[in-house]
Motif scaffolding. Sequence first.
Motif, PDB file in Angstrom:
ATOM      1  N   TYR A 185      47.174  63.956 -14.739  1.00  0.00           N
ATOM      2  CA  TYR A 185      48.057  65.288 -15.200  1.00  0.00           C
ATOM      3  C   TYR A 185      49.584  65.009 -14.744  1.00  0.00           C
ATOM      4  O   TYR A 185      50.243  65.884 -15.084  1.00  0.00           O
TER       5      TYR A 185
ATOM      6  N   TRP B 100      41.338  68.901  -2.527  1.00  0.00           N
ATOM      7  CA  TRP B 100      41.517  69.524  -3.879  1.00  0.00           C
ATOM      8  C   TRP B 100      40.034  70.409  -4.223  1.00  0.00           C
ATOM      9  O   TRP B 100      40.268  71.497  -4.697  1.00  0.00           O
TER      10      TRP B 100
ATOM     11  N   GLY C 263      39.790  74.587  -4.545  1.00  0.00           N
ATOM     12  CA  GLY C 263      39.710  75.155  -5.992  1.00  0.00           C
ATOM     13  C   GLY C 263      40.615  74.595  -7.098  1.00  0.00           C
ATOM     14  O   GLY C 263      41.144  75.340  -7.775  1.00  0.00           O
ATOM     15  N   SER C 264      40.998  73.499  -6.865  1.00  0.00           N
ATOM     16  CA  SER C 264      42.192  72.934  -7.871  1.00  0.00           C
ATOM     17  C   SER C 264      41.469  73.047  -9.159  1.00  0.00           C
ATOM     18  O   SER C 264      40.155  72.481  -9.304  1.00  0.00           O
ATOM     19  N   SER C 265      42.237  73.375 -10.106  1.00  0.00           N
ATOM     20  CA  SER C 265      41.786  73.569 -11.467  1.00  0.00           C
ATOM     21  C   SER C 265      41.727  72.343 -12.425  1.00  0.00           C
ATOM     22  O   SER C 265      41.103  72.267 -13.400  1.00  0.00           O
ATOM     23  N   VAL C 266      42.322  71.019 -11.806  1.00  0.00           N
ATOM     24  CA  VAL C 266      42.242  69.798 -12.329  1.00  0.00           C
ATOM     25  C   VAL C 266      40.905  69.061 -12.114  1.00  0.00           C
ATOM     26  O   VAL C 266      40.637  67.883 -12.645  1.00  0.00           O
TER      27      VAL C 266
ATOM     28  N   GLN D  97      34.405  70.085 -13.464  1.00  0.00           N
ATOM     29  CA  GLN D  97      33.328  70.845 -12.461  1.00  0.00           C
ATOM     30  C   GLN D  97      32.186  69.923 -11.782  1.00  0.00           C
ATOM     31  O   GLN D  97      31.661  70.392 -10.816  1.00  0.00           O
TER      32      GLN D  97
ATOM     33  N   GLN E 191      33.562  69.197  -8.513  1.00  0.00           N
ATOM     34  CA  GLN E 191      33.629  70.219  -7.538  1.00  0.00           C
ATOM     35  C   GLN E 191      31.958  70.415  -7.102  1.00  0.00           C
ATOM     36  O   GLN E 191      32.047  70.592  -5.978  1.00  0.00           O
TER      37      GLN E 191
END
Length: 161
Positions: free
Chosen positions: A105, A119, A123-126, A129, A132
Amino acid sequence: MKQIAVFGDSWIWGDELVDPAHPEYECCFTQNDEYRLANCFSGLISKELNLPYTNYGHPGASLQSTMWTFLWWLNRTPNPGDYLVLVGLTGTDRQSWYNPDHISYSNDPDWNKFIHSTWVNFGSSVIPQEWQQFGKQYLTLSHCDELSLLNYQQAVLFFDG
């Protein structure tokens, strides 16, 4: 010594160093790179020794990803004996996993194909799922003082060797 190579986490990378002439910059903005790289500790050492340097630090890095990055560098560097190698060790509870499907990114360098527990934990959005979920399961099932000690010993003995 002809050059310096530095490895480690966000402190090595120069996190939190924002050009005071541009307080609107985030430390991760590429517009801030010149200031960050000149003022992080390795930039200051480079200036003092009058040697060029390359910064292989990365925000969120773990001991494991620092070792992997060093091995990536070592396998591509024709004369590693020409380098002063500096390593900043990070927290032993951090973990990284290799992601062969890494999506950059921010024009990540070739060696950066990692997912870092820091990360995931923030809760990094990149982070995809499935990574995570994996990171949360890892933390729940495997994180303990014994593993932190093993991570520390592995990194210290690796770099000492």
